[in-house]
Design a protein around this motif. Structure first.
Motif, PDB file in Angstrom:
ATOM      1  N   TRP A  13      46.831  32.069  39.862  1.00  0.00           N
ATOM      2  CA  TRP A  13      46.348  33.458  39.222  1.00  0.00           C
ATOM      3  C   TRP A  13      45.137  33.936  39.975  1.00  0.00           C
ATOM      4  O   TRP A  13      44.565  33.005  40.536  1.00  0.00           O
ATOM      5  N   LYS A  52      42.083  36.783  40.088  1.00  0.00           N
ATOM      6  CA  LYS A  52      41.330  37.783  39.251  1.00  0.00           C
ATOM      7  C   LYS A  52      40.388  38.471  40.179  1.00  0.00           C
ATOM      8  O   LYS A  52      39.423  38.041  40.804  1.00  0.00           O
ATOM      9  N   THR A  82      39.168  43.188  37.260  1.00  0.00           N
ATOM     10  CA  THR A  82      40.549  42.950  36.420  1.00  0.00           C
ATOM     11  C   THR A  82      40.498  41.620  35.793  1.00  0.00           C
ATOM     12  O   THR A  82      39.681  40.975  35.794  1.00  0.00           O
ATOM     13  N   GLY A  83      41.517  41.598  34.814  1.00  0.00           N
ATOM     14  CA  GLY A  83      41.650  40.130  34.266  1.00  0.00           C
ATOM     15  C   GLY A  83      42.361  39.115  34.937  1.00  0.00           C
ATOM     16  O   GLY A  83      42.786  39.532  36.476  1.00  0.00           O
ATOM     17  N   TRP A  84      42.825  38.096  34.737  1.00  0.00           N
ATOM     18  CA  TRP A  84      43.768  37.143  35.359  1.00  0.00           C
ATOM     19  C   TRP A  84      44.815  37.621  35.370  1.00  0.00           C
ATOM     20  O   TRP A  84      45.866  38.164  34.498  1.00  0.00           O
TER      21      TRP A  84
END
Length: 274
Positions: A208, A210, A214-216
């Motif tokens: 992932w 980030k 942003t989020g993940w």
């Protein structure tokens, strides 16, 4: 003992225990705790070699590690058959190999012709894809498992005249110096990241990314160990979360990529699997 003293004493113990628990959680999350990935049981297979003494033929390969010497993998590498490669999920795994039951085995004393015990071993990293074993499976041998070693790695366990040799093998922890490195490709709207120098199990199941705004974002496997995200990430510092394939351990490399990152550059985190 006064109630005030008892309360202070209990608070001190609880506080100390809390500190130790928190410290343990930090150590494990940062990947600097004790070795988590344990060696597997020995199995039987066959191995051969490709290239020459320089191991230059091993550079590149289906895992995407590029220049194996520049990126820290050296000459002790192997191409693995599809049953181990698993469409790239097996990339980065480390194997201990030992020649067995062959006149070509090199013994610990420096000679050759050792049968059974007493043979030398080598630890290699899976960096490429090889064809499956076409040898007829015999009792105790894992069907389809095959290793194509670099010449320097092969010659640590057997005489090269042996060609294809019987071996026993097992997965072992990958011991790496420093943190995981990330080589970036793509552009401001499409990020392609290659995690390398991965310790512990050595392999990656999921990644992932980030950005600082942003989020993940879940990344998808492009090929080998290359993971991609279709997102506008230019001008942002980036963090990565990684999950190993073999033992499902998760670590997070916070702010490993600065906001002024460029494609073609390699950045090193402070964390790693162990």
């Amino acid at each position: 003992m006064s109630s005030h003293f008892q309360g202070s004493w209990r608070f001190s113990i609880n506080y100390s225990l809390g500190v130790f628990v928190l410290l343990g959680m930090v150590l494990l999350s940062d990947g600097y705790g004790p070795c988590n990935f344990k060696p597997t049981q020995w199995s039987l297979a066959h191995a051969t070699f490709y290239g020459d003494e320089t191991a230059s033929a091993t550079i590149g390969g289906a895992c995407g590690y590029g220049d194996l010497f520049k990126n820290g993998y050296g000459k002790e590498t192997a191409a693995i058959s599809p049953v181990l490669f698993m469409n790239g999920k097996g990339c980065g795994g480390c194997y201990q190999l030992m020649c067995v039951d062959s006149k070509w085995c090199i013994t610990k004393g420096g000679g050759y012709g050792g049968y059974g015990g007493g043979s030398t071993s080598v630890i290699v990293t899976a960096t490429n894809l090889s064809p499956p074993s076409w040898l007829k499976p015999s009792k105790g041998y894992t069907p389809g498992v095959h290793f194509d070693l670099s010449v320097p790695a092969f010659k640590k366990i057997a005489i090269s005249q042996g060609g294809i040799i019987p071996i026993k093998y097992r997965r072992v922890p990958c011991v790496r110096k420093g943190g995981i490195t990330f080589t970036l490709q793509g552009n401001n709207y499409w990020l392609l990241a290659f995690p390398m120098n991965v310790g512990g199990a050595g392999d990656i199941a999921q990644m992932w990314v980030k950005g600082c705004r942003t989020g993940w974002i879940s990344m998808t496997q492009n090929w080998g160990t290359a993971y991609q995200a279709f997102a506008q990430l230019g001008g942002q510092s980036l963090s990565f979360k990684l999950q190993s394939y073999s033992d499902r351990e998760i670590i997070i490399a916070y702010n490993v990529i600065p906001p002024y990152w460029r494609v073609g550059m390699t950045y090193q985190a402070k964390v790693n699997f162990h």
